[in-house]
Design a protein around this motif. Sequence first.
Motif, PDB file in Angstrom:
ATOM      1  N   LEU A   1      26.072  23.426   8.156  1.00 16.05           N
ATOM      2  CA  LEU A   1      26.936  22.750   7.179  1.00 16.05           C
ATOM      3  C   LEU A   1      27.114  23.597   5.922  1.00 16.05           C
ATOM      4  CD1 LEU A   1      25.643  19.100   7.640  1.00 16.05           C
ATOM      5  CD2 LEU A   1      27.890  20.008   8.321  1.00 16.05           C
ATOM      6  N   GLU A   2      26.051  24.278   5.496  1.00 14.80           N
ATOM      7  CA  GLU A   2      26.156  25.183   4.336  1.00 14.80           C
ATOM      8  C   GLU A   2      27.113  26.326   4.648  1.00 14.80           C
ATOM      9  OE1 GLU A   2      22.262  26.525   3.141  1.00 14.80           O
ATOM     10  OE2 GLU A   2      21.537  24.458   2.930  1.00 14.80           O
ATOM     11  N   GLN A   3      27.009  26.902   5.840  1.00 20.71           N
ATOM     12  CA  GLN A   3      27.906  28.001   6.220  1.00 20.71           C
ATOM     13  C   GLN A   3      29.352  27.532   6.297  1.00 20.71           C
ATOM     14  OE1 GLN A   3      26.707  30.423   9.547  1.00 20.71           O
ATOM     15  NE2 GLN A   3      24.569  30.433   8.905  1.00 20.71           N
ATOM     16  N   LEU A   4      29.552  26.298   6.749  1.00 16.11           N
ATOM     17  CA  LEU A   4      30.906  25.759   6.877  1.00 16.11           C
ATOM     18  C   LEU A   4      31.570  25.543   5.521  1.00 16.11           C
ATOM     19  CD1 LEU A   4      30.213  23.295   9.790  1.00 16.11           C
ATOM     20  CD2 LEU A   4      31.779  25.243   9.862  1.00 16.11           C
ATOM     21  N   GLU A   5      30.774  25.431   4.470  1.00 16.85           N
ATOM     22  CA  GLU A   5      31.342  25.333   3.125  1.00 16.85           C
ATOM     23  C   GLU A   5      31.951  26.660   2.693  1.00 16.85           C
ATOM     24  OE1 GLU A   5      28.504  23.738   0.352  1.00 16.85           O
ATOM     25  OE2 GLU A   5      28.128  21.988   1.618  1.00 16.85           O
ATOM     26  N   ARG A   6      31.441  27.769   3.254  1.00 21.27           N
ATOM     27  CA  ARG A   6      31.923  29.107   2.891  1.00 21.27           C
ATOM     28  C   ARG A   6      33.034  29.604   3.811  1.00 21.27           C
ATOM     29  NH1 ARG A   6      26.339  29.549   2.520  1.00 21.27           N
ATOM     30  NH2 ARG A   6      26.189  30.726   4.449  1.00 21.27           N
TER      31      ARG A   6
ATOM     32  N   ASN B   1      35.048  15.047   8.391  1.00 20.72           N
ATOM     33  CA  ASN B   1      35.422  15.860   7.238  1.00 20.72           C
ATOM     34  C   ASN B   1      36.806  16.476   7.479  1.00 20.72           C
ATOM     35  OD1 ASN B   1      35.780  18.260   5.609  1.00 20.72           O
ATOM     36  ND2 ASN B   1      33.591  18.183   5.143  1.00 20.72           N
TER      37      ASN B   1
ATOM     38  N   ASN C   1      38.188  19.036   6.269  1.00 20.68           N
ATOM     39  CA  ASN C   1      38.189  20.500   6.364  1.00 20.68           C
ATOM     40  C   ASN C   1      37.683  21.022   7.707  1.00 20.68           C
ATOM     41  OD1 ASN C   1      39.146  20.825   3.721  1.00 20.68           O
ATOM     42  ND2 ASN C   1      37.077  20.645   2.898  1.00 20.68           N
ATOM     43  N   THR C   2      36.897  20.213   8.403  1.00 21.94           N
ATOM     44  CA  THR C   2      36.264  20.704   9.634  1.00 21.94           C
ATOM     45  C   THR C   2      36.619  19.886  10.880  1.00 21.94           C
ATOM     46  OG1 THR C   2      34.274  19.390   9.151  1.00 21.94           O
ATOM     47  CG2 THR C   2      34.285  21.692   8.400  1.00 21.94           C
TER      48      THR C   2
END
Length: 136
Positions: free
Chosen positions: A42-47, A74, A76-77
């Motif tokens: 999830l952190e990587q998907l923010e970038r 979400n 964005n995803t």
Amino acid sequence: MTKKNPQVLIVDDNSTQRYVLTRLAEQAGYEFEEAQTAEEALEQLEREIPDVLISDVKLPQMDGFDLCRKLKANANTKKIPVILVTSMYYASEREAADTAKGKKRAKDCGALEMFPRGEAVEKLPALLQKLADKMK
């Protein structure tokens, strides 16, 4: 900068399994990123948003089904195709019903497909190639 190859994020807490999945993705022409946990993914998907996400079902804290639900909720995803891979279900006659239940659960959370580990080695490259062809 334009992408040369499609991108895949591979989520698995087992380094050997991540290695196998990355080799399968590479064979299908993908560049890859790795995450050991759903939270790290999830952190990587923010970038960066990958073209495809492959996740183990059995992860610490948040399993692959819950990760898939979060992605699909979400904006964005939600369009990322999610492929789940698991050791929980095996393609044996005795456990065929469990495999069917697991595949239904995967579809219910929004996953494109779920493969038992052995099936993944056989079927994942062709599915990844099919997805890559759609992106062209």
